[in-house]
Scaffold this motif. Sequence first.
Motif, PDB file in Angstrom:
ATOM      1  N   VAL A  61     -46.525 -22.489  11.378  1.00 37.49           N
ATOM      2  CA  VAL A  61     -47.333 -22.289  10.174  1.00 37.49           C
ATOM      3  C   VAL A  61     -47.198 -20.823   9.778  1.00 37.49           C
ATOM      4  O   VAL A  61     -47.656 -19.939  10.507  1.00 37.49           O
ATOM      5  N   PRO A  62     -46.561 -20.523   8.639  1.00 34.42           N
ATOM      6  CA  PRO A  62     -46.348 -19.124   8.268  1.00 34.42           C
ATOM      7  C   PRO A  62     -47.621 -18.449   7.766  1.00 34.42           C
ATOM      8  O   PRO A  62     -48.623 -19.106   7.472  1.00 34.42           O
ATOM      9  N   ARG A  63     -47.552 -17.139   7.649  1.00 32.85           N
ATOM     10  CA  ARG A  63     -48.650 -16.391   7.016  1.00 32.85           C
ATOM     11  C   ARG A  63     -48.826 -16.924   5.600  1.00 32.85           C
ATOM     12  O   ARG A  63     -47.874 -17.355   4.969  1.00 32.85           O
ATOM     13  N   GLY A  64     -50.057 -16.901   5.115  1.00 34.24           N
ATOM     14  CA  GLY A  64     -50.328 -17.390   3.769  1.00 34.24           C
ATOM     15  C   GLY A  64     -50.701 -18.861   3.737  1.00 34.24           C
ATOM     16  O   GLY A  64     -50.747 -19.467   2.670  1.00 34.24           O
ATOM     17  N   PHE A  65     -50.980 -19.436   4.893  1.00 31.65           N
ATOM     18  CA  PHE A  65     -51.381 -20.839   4.988  1.00 31.65           C
ATOM     19  C   PHE A  65     -52.740 -20.924   5.671  1.00 31.65           C
ATOM     20  O   PHE A  65     -53.051 -20.136   6.557  1.00 31.65           O
ATOM     21  N   ALA A  66     -53.547 -21.909   5.258  1.00 34.63           N
ATOM     22  CA  ALA A  66     -54.734 -22.286   6.021  1.00 34.63           C
ATOM     23  C   ALA A  66     -54.294 -23.336   7.023  1.00 34.63           C
ATOM     24  O   ALA A  66     -53.348 -24.100   6.782  1.00 34.63           O
ATOM     25  N   HIS A  67     -54.971 -23.379   8.151  1.00 31.50           N
ATOM     26  CA  HIS A  67     -54.587 -24.295   9.219  1.00 31.50           C
ATOM     27  C   HIS A  67     -55.822 -24.961   9.810  1.00 31.50           C
ATOM     28  O   HIS A  67     -56.879 -24.358   9.920  1.00 31.50           O
ATOM     29  N   GLN A  86     -51.978 -14.358   9.743  1.00 31.84           N
ATOM     30  CA  GLN A  86     -51.284 -14.760  10.967  1.00 31.84           C
ATOM     31  C   GLN A  86     -50.319 -15.906  10.701  1.00 31.84           C
ATOM     32  O   GLN A  86     -50.655 -16.859  10.008  1.00 31.84           O
ATOM     33  N   ALA A  87     -49.138 -15.812  11.303  1.00 31.72           N
ATOM     34  CA  ALA A  87     -48.255 -16.969  11.446  1.00 31.72           C
ATOM     35  C   ALA A  87     -48.601 -17.577  12.804  1.00 31.72           C
ATOM     36  O   ALA A  87     -48.976 -16.860  13.740  1.00 31.72           O
ATOM     37  N   LYS A  88     -48.482 -18.898  12.906  1.00 32.24           N
ATOM     38  CA  LYS A  88     -48.841 -19.582  14.151  1.00 32.24           C
ATOM     39  C   LYS A  88     -47.762 -20.577  14.533  1.00 32.24           C
ATOM     40  O   LYS A  88     -47.155 -21.209  13.667  1.00 32.24           O
ATOM     41  N   TYR A  97     -51.665 -22.385  20.831  1.00 27.24           N
ATOM     42  CA  TYR A  97     -50.887 -21.789  19.754  1.00 27.24           C
ATOM     43  C   TYR A  97     -50.659 -20.300  19.960  1.00 27.24           C
ATOM     44  O   TYR A  97     -51.445 -19.608  20.583  1.00 27.24           O
ATOM     45  N   LYS A  98     -49.534 -19.866  19.420  1.00 23.31           N
ATOM     46  CA  LYS A  98     -49.144 -18.464  19.415  1.00 23.31           C
ATOM     47  C   LYS A  98     -49.438 -17.888  18.028  1.00 23.31           C
ATOM     48  O   LYS A  98     -49.267 -18.588  17.036  1.00 23.31           O
ATOM     49  N   CYS A  99     -49.834 -16.615  17.982  1.00 23.55           N
ATOM     50  CA  CYS A  99     -50.097 -15.922  16.716  1.00 23.55           C
ATOM     51  C   CYS A  99     -49.262 -14.648  16.667  1.00 23.55           C
ATOM     52  O   CYS A  99     -49.090 -13.977  17.686  1.00 23.55           O
ATOM     53  N   ASP A 100     -48.811 -14.303  15.467  1.00 27.93           N
ATOM     54  CA  ASP A 100     -48.019 -13.085  15.321  1.00 27.93           C
ATOM     55  C   ASP A 100     -48.868 -11.881  14.905  1.00 27.93           C
ATOM     56  O   ASP A 100     -48.324 -10.821  14.610  1.00 27.93           O
ATOM     57  N   ASN A 101     -50.181 -12.045  14.887  1.00 30.98           N
ATOM     58  CA  ASN A 101     -51.081 -10.950  14.553  1.00 30.98           C
ATOM     59  C   ASN A 101     -52.386 -11.197  15.304  1.00 30.98           C
ATOM     60  O   ASN A 101     -52.751 -12.341  15.558  1.00 30.98           O
ATOM     61  N   TYR A 102     -53.084 -10.136  15.612  1.00 29.61           N
ATOM     62  CA  TYR A 102     -54.328 -10.271  16.361  1.00 29.61           C
ATOM     63  C   TYR A 102     -55.450 -10.789  15.466  1.00 29.61           C
ATOM     64  O   TYR A 102     -55.487 -10.521  14.269  1.00 29.61           O
ATOM     65  N   TYR A 103     -56.361 -11.521  16.073  1.00 27.97           N
ATOM     66  CA  TYR A 103     -57.537 -12.026  15.366  1.00 27.97           C
ATOM     67  C   TYR A 103     -58.398 -10.852  14.901  1.00 27.97           C
ATOM     68  O   TYR A 103     -58.614  -9.889  15.638  1.00 27.97           O
ATOM     69  N   ASN A 104     -58.908 -10.952  13.674  1.00 30.40           N
ATOM     70  CA  ASN A 104     -59.800  -9.950  13.124  1.00 30.40           C
ATOM     71  C   ASN A 104     -60.962 -10.675  12.454  1.00 30.40           C
ATOM     72  O   ASN A 104     -60.772 -11.345  11.438  1.00 30.40           O
ATOM     73  N   LYS A 105     -62.137 -10.547  13.031  1.00 29.68           N
ATOM     74  CA  LYS A 105     -63.315 -11.273  12.539  1.00 29.68           C
ATOM     75  C   LYS A 105     -63.607 -11.007  11.064  1.00 29.68           C
ATOM     76  O   LYS A 105     -63.935 -11.919  10.311  1.00 29.68           O
ATOM     77  N   GLU A 106     -63.465  -9.770  10.612  1.00 33.41           N
ATOM     78  CA  GLU A 106     -63.775  -9.433   9.223  1.00 33.41           C
ATOM     79  C   GLU A 106     -62.778 -10.052   8.238  1.00 33.41           C
ATOM     80  O   GLU A 106     -63.087 -10.213   7.060  1.00 33.41           O
ATOM     81  N   ALA A 107     -61.591 -10.370   8.694  1.00 28.28           N
ATOM     82  CA  ALA A 107     -60.550 -10.944   7.828  1.00 28.28           C
ATOM     83  C   ALA A 107     -60.531 -12.472   7.877  1.00 28.28           C
ATOM     84  O   ALA A 107     -59.769 -13.108   7.151  1.00 28.28           O
TER      85      ALA A 107
END
Length: 181
Positions: free
Chosen positions: A113-119, A70-72, A132-142
């Motif tokens: 915060v782009p994809r590929g970052f911990a936040h 996710q980007a945030k 915060y806004k996210c560009d991808n949906y939350y996925n518990k397994e990921a």
Amino acid sequence: MKISETRLKGSYIIQPQIFKDKRGYFMESYNMESLRKFTGLNIDFVQDNESQSSKGVLRGLHYQIEEFAQAKLVRVVRGRVLDVAVDLRINSKTFGDHITVELSAENKKQLFVPRGFAHGFVVLEDDTIFSYKCDNYYNKEAERGIFYNDLDLEIDWHLPNSDLIISDKDLLLPKFKNAEL
């Protein structure tokens, strides 16, 4: 809206223009066209999240892997936080580096915060609302994370460790060198 890239490529601080008068203030908190024009990124936010926390609450360091990354775009609606982004992009010149930015209701700054970052963030005032806004949906397994106080990362959280309130789940996160990237 003023947008400036941080020392971690792809991460931006956004400072909205604020119009104040006797009634209060007005600001544009997000403009897709401005963000795209400045960054060249084609971001479509699909989910908004919000949390309320007391002073000392530390949330993070979180990220999602693979196609669920996710980007945030993060900001504070009420109160104040120290926001942290850690570059997890293995081929990046700043892999393992982090930035910290104070976000507050007063300064109205936002951090992309782009994809590929911990936040993560630590709350510096009681009754803080973080949004915060996210560009991808939350996925518990990921969902993945890195231990907040990893000595290899050298993050100064600006509060004594004894004042921090951390979830049991976050206390069990792996160190940076053992993180699944």
